[in-house]
Design a protein around this motif. Structure first.
Motif, PDB file in Angstrom:
ATOM      1  N   ILE A 139     122.180  39.337 100.462  1.00  0.00           N
ATOM      2  CA  ILE A 139     123.174  40.318 100.024  1.00  0.00           C
ATOM      3  C   ILE A 139     123.457  40.099  98.550  1.00  0.00           C
ATOM      4  CG2 ILE A 139     125.544  41.117 100.292  1.00  0.00           C
ATOM      5  CD1 ILE A 139     125.383  40.424 103.214  1.00  0.00           C
ATOM      6  N   LEU A 140     123.218  41.127  97.771  1.00  0.00           N
ATOM      7  CA  LEU A 140     123.499  41.077  96.342  1.00  0.00           C
ATOM      8  C   LEU A 140     124.885  41.658  96.083  1.00  0.00           C
ATOM      9  CD1 LEU A 140     120.114  42.431  94.902  1.00  0.00           C
ATOM     10  CD2 LEU A 140     120.787  40.044  95.220  1.00  0.00           C
ATOM     11  N   VAL A 141     125.617  41.045  95.167  1.00  0.00           N
ATOM     12  CA  VAL A 141     126.895  41.607  94.756  1.00  0.00           C
ATOM     13  C   VAL A 141     127.056  41.431  93.254  1.00  0.00           C
ATOM     14  CG1 VAL A 141     128.111  39.463  95.326  1.00  0.00           C
ATOM     15  CG2 VAL A 141     129.401  41.576  95.104  1.00  0.00           C
ATOM     16  N   ALA A 142     127.419  42.518  92.588  1.00  0.00           N
ATOM     17  CA  ALA A 142     127.769  42.475  91.174  1.00  0.00           C
ATOM     18  C   ALA A 142     129.264  42.715  91.086  1.00  0.00           C
ATOM     19  CB  ALA A 142     127.006  43.548  90.401  1.00  0.00           C
ATOM     20  N   GLY A 145     135.116  41.288  88.758  1.00  0.00           N
ATOM     21  CA  GLY A 145     136.169  40.287  88.917  1.00  0.00           C
ATOM     22  C   GLY A 145     136.701  40.115  90.320  1.00  0.00           C
ATOM     23  N   ASP A 146     136.804  41.198  91.101  1.00  0.00           N
ATOM     24  CA  ASP A 146     137.424  41.116  92.425  1.00  0.00           C
ATOM     25  C   ASP A 146     136.436  41.209  93.579  1.00  0.00           C
ATOM     26  OD1 ASP A 146     140.047  40.726  91.575  1.00  0.00           O
ATOM     27  OD2 ASP A 146     140.438  42.865  91.387  1.00  0.00           O
ATOM     28  N   THR A 147     135.372  41.998  93.416  1.00  0.00           N
ATOM     29  CA  THR A 147     134.400  42.146  94.502  1.00  0.00           C
ATOM     30  C   THR A 147     133.713  40.822  94.811  1.00  0.00           C
ATOM     31  OG1 THR A 147     134.001  44.462  93.938  1.00  0.00           O
ATOM     32  CG2 THR A 147     132.343  43.383  95.286  1.00  0.00           C
ATOM     33  N   LYS A 216     108.284  40.024  97.797  1.00  0.00           N
ATOM     34  CA  LYS A 216     108.427  38.566  97.734  1.00  0.00           C
ATOM     35  C   LYS A 216     109.467  38.077  98.753  1.00  0.00           C
ATOM     36  CE  LYS A 216     106.853  37.465  93.039  1.00  0.00           C
ATOM     37  NZ  LYS A 216     106.104  38.688  92.747  1.00  0.00           N
ATOM     38  N   LEU A 217     110.538  38.858  98.918  1.00  0.00           N
ATOM     39  CA  LEU A 217     111.529  38.516  99.934  1.00  0.00           C
ATOM     40  C   LEU A 217     110.931  38.641 101.336  1.00  0.00           C
ATOM     41  CD1 LEU A 217     114.817  40.232  98.673  1.00  0.00           C
ATOM     42  CD2 LEU A 217     114.095  37.882  98.342  1.00  0.00           C
ATOM     43  N   GLN A 218     110.165  39.695 101.552  1.00  0.00           N
ATOM     44  CA  GLN A 218     109.565  39.922 102.863  1.00  0.00           C
ATOM     45  C   GLN A 218     108.641  38.770 103.252  1.00  0.00           C
ATOM     46  OE1 GLN A 218     107.503  43.647 103.137  1.00  0.00           O
ATOM     47  NE2 GLN A 218     107.507  43.668 105.371  1.00  0.00           N
ATOM     48  N   ALA A 219     107.962  38.219 102.268  1.00  0.00           N
ATOM     49  CA  ALA A 219     107.088  37.070 102.528  1.00  0.00           C
ATOM     50  C   ALA A 219     107.885  35.873 103.009  1.00  0.00           C
ATOM     51  CB  ALA A 219     106.295  36.722 101.265  1.00  0.00           C
ATOM     52  N   LYS A 220     109.154  35.817 102.676  1.00  0.00           N
ATOM     53  CA  LYS A 220     110.038  34.745 103.130  1.00  0.00           C
ATOM     54  C   LYS A 220     110.842  35.175 104.362  1.00  0.00           C
ATOM     55  CE  LYS A 220     110.762  33.312  98.295  1.00  0.00           C
ATOM     56  NZ  LYS A 220     110.176  31.950  98.306  1.00  0.00           N
ATOM     57  N   ASN A 221     110.491  36.349 104.925  1.00  0.00           N
ATOM     58  CA  ASN A 221     111.197  36.925 106.081  1.00  0.00           C
ATOM     59  C   ASN A 221     112.667  37.209 105.767  1.00  0.00           C
ATOM     60  OD1 ASN A 221     111.102  37.944 108.740  1.00  0.00           O
ATOM     61  ND2 ASN A 221     112.030  36.082 109.547  1.00  0.00           N
ATOM     62  N   ILE A 222     112.893  37.743 104.546  1.00  0.00           N
ATOM     63  CA  ILE A 222     114.247  38.084 104.080  1.00  0.00           C
ATOM     64  C   ILE A 222     114.290  39.563 103.726  1.00  0.00           C
ATOM     65  CG2 ILE A 222     115.993  37.663 102.308  1.00  0.00           C
ATOM     66  CD1 ILE A 222     114.858  34.840 101.985  1.00  0.00           C
ATOM     67  N   ALA A 223     115.277  40.259 104.256  1.00  0.00           N
ATOM     68  CA  ALA A 223     115.530  41.653 103.895  1.00  0.00           C
ATOM     69  C   ALA A 223     116.635  41.703 102.837  1.00  0.00           C
ATOM     70  CB  ALA A 223     115.923  42.455 105.125  1.00  0.00           C
ATOM     71  N   LEU A 224     116.793  42.870 102.220  1.00  0.00           N
ATOM     72  CA  LEU A 224     117.689  42.997 101.070  1.00  0.00           C
ATOM     73  C   LEU A 224     118.790  44.007 101.348  1.00  0.00           C
ATOM     74  CD1 LEU A 224     118.098  42.151  98.066  1.00  0.00           C
ATOM     75  CD2 LEU A 224     116.636  44.086  97.443  1.00  0.00           C
ATOM     76  N   SER A 225     120.024  43.654 100.982  1.00  0.00           N
ATOM     77  CA  SER A 225     121.139  44.580 101.090  1.00  0.00           C
ATOM     78  C   SER A 225     122.127  44.291  99.962  1.00  0.00           C
ATOM     79  CB  SER A 225     121.821  44.464 102.459  1.00  0.00           C
ATOM     80  OG  SER A 225     122.742  45.525 102.651  1.00  0.00           O
ATOM     81  N   ALA A 226     123.274  44.978  99.985  1.00  0.00           N
ATOM     82  CA  ALA A 226     124.258  44.829  98.907  1.00  0.00           C
ATOM     83  C   ALA A 226     125.667  44.942  99.464  1.00  0.00           C
ATOM     84  CB  ALA A 226     124.046  45.899  97.831  1.00  0.00           C
ATOM     85  N   ALA A 227     126.611  44.305  98.788  1.00  0.00           N
ATOM     86  CA  ALA A 227     128.021  44.354  99.202  1.00  0.00           C
ATOM     87  C   ALA A 227     128.874  45.165  98.245  1.00  0.00           C
ATOM     88  CB  ALA A 227     128.578  42.936  99.327  1.00  0.00           C
ATOM     89  N   ASN A 228     128.300  45.655  97.147  1.00  0.00           N
ATOM     90  CA  ASN A 228     129.059  46.546  96.278  1.00  0.00           C
ATOM     91  C   ASN A 228     129.337  47.847  97.001  1.00  0.00           C
ATOM     92  OD1 ASN A 228     128.062  44.565  94.258  1.00  0.00           O
ATOM     93  ND2 ASN A 228     129.007  45.997  92.829  1.00  0.00           N
ATOM     94  N   VAL A 230     128.195  50.553  96.517  1.00  0.00           N
ATOM     95  CA  VAL A 230     127.003  51.358  96.778  1.00  0.00           C
ATOM     96  C   VAL A 230     126.736  51.358  98.283  1.00  0.00           C
ATOM     97  CG1 VAL A 230     125.973  50.939  94.519  1.00  0.00           C
ATOM     98  CG2 VAL A 230     125.410  49.414  96.406  1.00  0.00           C
ATOM     99  N   ASN A 231     127.252  50.354  98.998  1.00  0.00           N
ATOM    100  CA  ASN A 231     127.100  50.259 100.445  1.00  0.00           C
ATOM    101  C   ASN A 231     128.233  51.025 101.119  1.00  0.00           C
ATOM    102  OD1 ASN A 231     127.015  49.327 103.200  1.00  0.00           O
ATOM    103  ND2 ASN A 231     125.757  47.620 102.494  1.00  0.00           N
ATOM    104  N   PHE A 232     127.894  52.036 101.925  1.00  0.00           N
ATOM    105  CA  PHE A 232     128.923  52.873 102.522  1.00  0.00           C
ATOM    106  C   PHE A 232     129.784  52.115 103.527  1.00  0.00           C
ATOM    107  CE2 PHE A 232     131.008  56.208 104.860  1.00  0.00           C
ATOM    108  CZ  PHE A 232     131.284  57.133 103.864  1.00  0.00           C
ATOM    109  N   GLY A 233     129.308  50.966 104.002  1.00  0.00           N
ATOM    110  CA  GLY A 233     130.131  50.144 104.878  1.00  0.00           C
ATOM    111  C   GLY A 233     131.449  49.760 104.225  1.00  0.00           C
ATOM    112  N   ARG A 234     131.435  49.600 102.912  1.00  0.00           N
ATOM    113  CA  ARG A 234     132.661  49.326 102.158  1.00  0.00           C
ATOM    114  C   ARG A 234     133.571  50.546 102.162  1.00  0.00           C
ATOM    115  NH1 ARG A 234     132.373  46.349  97.425  1.00  0.00           N
ATOM    116  NH2 ARG A 234     134.232  47.506  96.850  1.00  0.00           N
ATOM    117  N   ILE A 235     132.991  51.709 101.871  1.00  0.00           N
ATOM    118  CA  ILE A 235     133.780  52.932 101.720  1.00  0.00           C
ATOM    119  C   ILE A 235     134.484  53.287 103.025  1.00  0.00           C
ATOM    120  CG2 ILE A 235     133.700  55.369 101.104  1.00  0.00           C
ATOM    121  CD1 ILE A 235     133.018  53.487  98.784  1.00  0.00           C
ATOM    122  N   ALA A 236     133.806  53.073 104.155  1.00  0.00           N
ATOM    123  CA  ALA A 236     134.386  53.449 105.451  1.00  0.00           C
ATOM    124  C   ALA A 236     135.747  52.800 105.661  1.00  0.00           C
ATOM    125  CB  ALA A 236     133.426  53.055 106.572  1.00  0.00           C
ATOM    126  N   PHE A 237     135.874  51.543 105.267  1.00  0.00           N
ATOM    127  CA  PHE A 237     137.149  50.847 105.454  1.00  0.00           C
ATOM    128  C   PHE A 237     138.166  51.212 104.375  1.00  0.00           C
ATOM    129  CE2 PHE A 237     134.380  48.198 108.069  1.00  0.00           C
ATOM    130  CZ  PHE A 237     135.170  48.037 109.195  1.00  0.00           C
TER     131      PHE A 237
END
Length: 482
Positions: A139-142, A145-147, A216-228, A230-237
């Protein structure tokens, strides 16, 4: 129950995804964002039936109306995290400070900022979706200051999850930095970058669509997402507390509210916009900015122009943003995916786009905007302190908007952070001199007899762990860490 579908803001609407899919992979086609294909419009009777519900009951009903594919027991588990807020029955309380002005305290969670309202339950939902996962997620987050602190708090030591947090070195408050750099967990890494928030956010967006990085992440069996946001999961709440405020005040005033939102990335404002579109009693949404006033220019003039702008460091750093991501979702609602794609391409190619008169009129029917410079901010902080209200500089920028509104309707100002995160600014406003964070916290606490949460005080006794890098080294540094 039929599941809601989410589509990309820039096109390729032929392949809609579910809410849970949009959470796990927030990267839509052509660099766009996922947004609901449609929103429910509630009747007056349905809205009235919600007015007596508790916050958690309200959340269940709204998620049900939105047809989000989250199991009730997982949502229950996510909402139980509000039990650790100052008031578990009322995680976003309102208090009146002036005629027709109510301040909504959105900072009553563990990191003392409004991001906890969404990121606490969002983290639980995300990790719940991975309970039987065969892969890990990065999970990437930029953060401005607060996020960052809220994300680290939410995802620390979660199974199948690693978190990489980017923040602009020297451009957050000391407390915000310490909340990130003192956090101890086996699955997190914090990077201070030599640049500003837009650099951090651009890096995040570029990595989300970087095929080489994802391979490169897939080769390590890692998927990519974000917590900013940009992720609608944040907006829903974030939709929920705007609905809660509108329902509470409508019960007593019988008038729709105006919502004032200190805004940088427009996610909080977008939550209010969705609530209004669903039929809740919200008259207008006011965007309060600092001198990085791209949103003011867009809403007042129909021009989004950053071609000749340089990001300015201000006393309200969470709003020090020029590329405001969630504006794109607003454009999509008003103008559709083709026009949104055109405008976003213009912004990427020439750092500017212009709306026509009809488009601007549509936006102004819902949104208003003001901006507040640092000198005005200090005056407002001092004035409110003299009246017995200690607010943070972002909230002070919102007061400037309230003063402009002819307030014959109730106004709700979203207070996005506790004063403890910006104590030196308060000290400066009150003529106490240039104090360090710790000195300012102690002085203000004693002077105004207000407690400092233990999670803030304890930061100054913890060791920091952080790597400072050039923005060009972000990708290689992440891969090396993994």
């Amino acid at each position: 129950m039929q599941t809601s579908h989410f589509i990309g803001t820039r096109g390729d609407t032929s392949s809609p995804v579910s809410f849970s899919q949009a959470i796990l992979n927030p990267n839509a086609a052509f660099g766009g964002l996922f947004a609901p294909q449609s929103l429910p419009k509630l009747s007056q009777k349905e809205i009235q039936a919600l007015a007596s519900l508790s916050y958690k009951e309200l959340a269940h009903k709204i998620f049900s109306y939105l047809n989000l594919d989250i199991q009730a027991n997982l949502l229950d588990s996510a909402l139980s995290l509000y039990d650790f807020f100052d008031d578990k029955q009322n995680p976003a309380p309102l208090y009146q400070t002036k005629p027709n002005l109510w301040i909504q305290k959105l900072y009553c969670g563990p990191t003392r900022a409004f991001k906890d309202m969404a990121l606490q339950p969002f983290g639980k939902i995300f990790s719940g979706l991975l309970e039987h996962s065969s892969k890990d997620y990065l999970i990437l987050v930029a953060t401005s200051g607060d996020t960052g602190p809220a994300t680290l708090e939410s995802f620390a030591n979660k199974e199948h999850i690693r978190v990489l947090c980017l923040y602009p070195q020297g451009k957050t408050s000391d407390v915000q930095r310490l909340q990130m750099t003192t956090k101890q967990a086996k699955n997190i890494k914090v990077l201070g970058i030599k640049g500003d928030f837009d650099d951090a956010q651009n890096a995040l967006k570029n990595l989300l669509k970087d095929s080489d990085f994802k391979e490169k992440l897939q080769a390590k069996n890692i998927a990519l997402s974000a917590a900013n946001s940009v992720n609608f999961g944040r907006i829903a709440f974030q939709i929920l507390y705007h609905i809660d405020a509108a329902l509470k005040l409508y019960q007593t005033t019988k008038k729709p509210i105006q919502i004032i939102i200190p805004s940088g990335n427009f996610g909080n404002a977008l939550g209010a916009f969705y609530a209004k579109l669903m039929g809740f009693p919200i008259q207008k949404i006011w965007i309060a900015s600092n001198c990085n006033n791209v949103l003011t220019q867009l809403i007042n003039q129909g021009i989004y122009d950053i071609s000749n702008k340089t990001l300015q460091a201000t006393l309200s750093p969470a709003m020090d943003i020029l590329k405001s991501s969630n504006v794109e979702r607003m454009l999509f609602i008003y103008f559709g995916e083709k026009r949104t794609k055109t405008l976003m391409n213009e912004l990427e190619e020439s750092q500017k786009y212009c709306l026509n008169k009809e488009e601007l009129a549509q936006i102004q029917s819902t949104f208003g905007a003001t901006s507040c410079d640092d000198e005005e901010c200090l005056k407002i902080l001092k004035s409110f302190a003299q009246e017995g209200f200690i607010i943070d500089p972002h909230t002070a920028c919102g007061i400037k908007a309230y003063e402009k509104i002819s307030a014959d309707t109730p106004c709700v100002l979203c207070s996005t952070a506790e004063w403890t995160k910006f104590a030196p600014t308060l000290a400066k406003a009150l003529g106490l001199g240039n104090l360090s964070d710790k000195e300012a916290l102690d002085t203000l606490s004693k002077t105004y007899k207000i407690p400092i949460p233990k999670q803030i005080l304890s930061l100054f006794d913890k060791p920091e762990h952080c790597q400072i890098i050039a923005k060009e080294a972000i990708k290689s540094t992440i891969l090396e860490w993994l």
